[in-house]
Design a protein around this motif. Structure first.
Motif, short mmCIF file in Angstrom:
data_model
loop_
_atom_site.label_atom_id
_atom_site.label_comp_id
_atom_site.label_asym_id
_atom_site.label_seq_id
_atom_site.Cartn_x
_atom_site.Cartn_y
_atom_site.Cartn_z
N PHE A 1 0.82 -1.21 0.00
CA PHE A 1 0.00 0.00 0.00
C PHE A 1 0.86 1.26 0.00
N VAL A 2 1.82 1.31 0.92
CA VAL A 2 2.69 2.50 1.03
C VAL A 2 3.52 2.68 -0.25
N SER A 3 4.08 1.58 -0.76
CA SER A 3 4.89 1.66 -1.97
C SER A 3 4.08 2.16 -3.16
N ALA A 4 2.89 1.61 -3.34
CA ALA A 4 2.05 2.03 -4.46
C ALA A 4 1.59 3.48 -4.27
N TRP A 5 1.28 3.86 -3.05
CA TRP A 5 0.85 5.22 -2.77
C TRP A 5 1.97 6.21 -3.12
N ILE A 6 3.18 5.91 -2.66
CA ILE A 6 4.33 6.76 -2.97
C ILE A 6 4.56 6.82 -4.48
N GLY A 7 4.32 5.71 -5.16
CA GLY A 7 4.49 5.64 -6.61
C GLY A 7 3.36 6.29 -7.39
N GLY A 8 2.40 6.88 -6.69
CA GLY A 8 1.32 7.59 -7.37
C GLY A 8 0.16 6.70 -7.81
N ARG A 9 0.07 5.49 -7.26
CA ARG A 9 -1.01 4.58 -7.62
C ARG A 9 -1.73 4.09 -6.37
N PRO A 10 -2.41 5.02 -5.67
CA PRO A 10 -3.06 4.64 -4.41
C PRO A 10 -4.15 3.58 -4.60
N GLY A 11 -4.85 3.60 -5.72
CA GLY A 11 -5.88 2.58 -5.97
C GLY A 11 -5.29 1.19 -6.01
N LEU A 12 -4.14 1.05 -6.68
CA LEU A 12 -3.45 -0.23 -6.73
C LEU A 12 -3.00 -0.64 -5.33
N GLY A 13 -2.54 0.34 -4.55
CA GLY A 13 -2.12 0.06 -3.17
C GLY A 13 -3.26 -0.48 -2.33
N VAL A 14 -4.43 0.10 -2.47
CA VAL A 14 -5.60 -0.38 -1.73
C VAL A 14 -5.95 -1.80 -2.17
N LEU A 15 -5.93 -2.05 -3.48
CA LEU A 15 -6.24 -3.38 -4.01
C LEU A 15 -5.25 -4.43 -3.47
N LEU A 16 -3.97 -4.10 -3.52
CA LEU A 16 -2.96 -5.05 -3.04
C LEU A 16 -3.08 -5.29 -1.53
N LEU A 17 -3.37 -4.23 -0.78
CA LEU A 17 -3.59 -4.38 0.66
C LEU A 17 -4.78 -5.29 0.92
N LEU A 18 -5.88 -5.07 0.21
CA LEU A 18 -7.06 -5.91 0.39
C LEU A 18 -6.79 -7.36 0.03
N LEU A 19 -6.05 -7.59 -1.06
CA LEU A 19 -5.71 -8.96 -1.44
C LEU A 19 -4.89 -9.65 -0.36
N MET A 20 -3.93 -8.93 0.21
CA MET A 20 -3.10 -9.51 1.26
C MET A 20 -3.91 -9.77 2.54
N LEU A 21 -4.86 -8.88 2.85
CA LEU A 21 -5.71 -9.10 4.02
C LEU A 21 -6.60 -10.32 3.82
N VAL A 22 -7.15 -10.47 2.62
CA VAL A 22 -7.97 -11.65 2.32
C VAL A 22 -7.12 -12.91 2.42
N PHE A 23 -5.92 -12.88 1.84
CA PHE A 23 -5.04 -14.04 1.91
C PHE A 23 -4.68 -14.36 3.36
N GLY A 24 -4.41 -13.33 4.16
CA GLY A 24 -4.11 -13.54 5.59
C GLY A 24 -5.27 -14.18 6.32
N GLY A 25 -6.49 -13.76 5.98
CA GLY A 25 -7.68 -14.37 6.56
C GLY A 25 -7.82 -15.83 6.17
N ILE A 26 -7.52 -16.12 4.91
CA ILE A 26 -7.57 -17.51 4.44
C ILE A 26 -6.54 -18.36 5.19
N VAL A 27 -5.32 -17.81 5.36
CA VAL A 27 -4.28 -18.54 6.09
C VAL A 27 -4.72 -18.78 7.54
N LEU A 28 -5.31 -17.78 8.17
CA LEU A 28 -5.77 -17.91 9.55
C LEU A 28 -6.86 -18.98 9.64
N PHE A 29 -7.85 -18.92 8.76
CA PHE A 29 -8.95 -19.89 8.77
C PHE A 29 -8.44 -21.30 8.44
#
Length: 131
Positions: free
Chosen positions: A26-54
């Protein structure tokens, strides 16, 4: 550390790594001027983390990937890591060959291949000296 607190720590290790990785994306994409991509990548990682936890609650294999007390699971992890590393090195080399064939410098593939080669040689040397 008691067995139950060790179990809780290892059950949250994978999701915690996913959250940290997602925030780094998220931070890297935001700094790179692509905050939307940063949000998408953060959400994907959060979903994957939830899958790993479950999955860790339902699967002994997933649960033990973050718990190095089981030698069998550790051996499986070492073999899987070696396979993934080999496939990645082959993909990097193919990328370098394609880019060089197109008349480009081969970057970033050439320096990734160099890092892989130097790391491999250093690891072999270290293992040889150590034991």
């Amino acid at each position: 550390m008691s067995r139950s607190s060790k179990s809780v720590t290892t059950s949250w290790a994978g999701p915690a790594i996913c959250v940290a990785g997602g925030l780094a994306y998220f931070v890297s994409a935001w700094i790179g001027g692509r905050p939307g991509l940063g949000v998408l990548l953060l959400l994907l990682m959060l979903v994957f983390g939830g899958i790993v936890l479950f999955a860790g609650r339902k699967s002994e294999t997933v649960r033990h990937l973050f718990d190095r007390r089981d030698e069998r699971i550790t051996a499986i992890d070492v073999k899987a890591s070696a396979t993934a590393g080999t496939v990645l090195v082959v993909a990097v080399l193919i990328g370098a060959f394609v880019e060089l064939g197109r008349g480009h410098s081969g970057e970033p593939f050439t320096w990734l291949a160099a890092v892989a080669g130097v790391t491999y040689v250093a690891a072999v040397f270290h293992a040889r000296v150590r034991g």
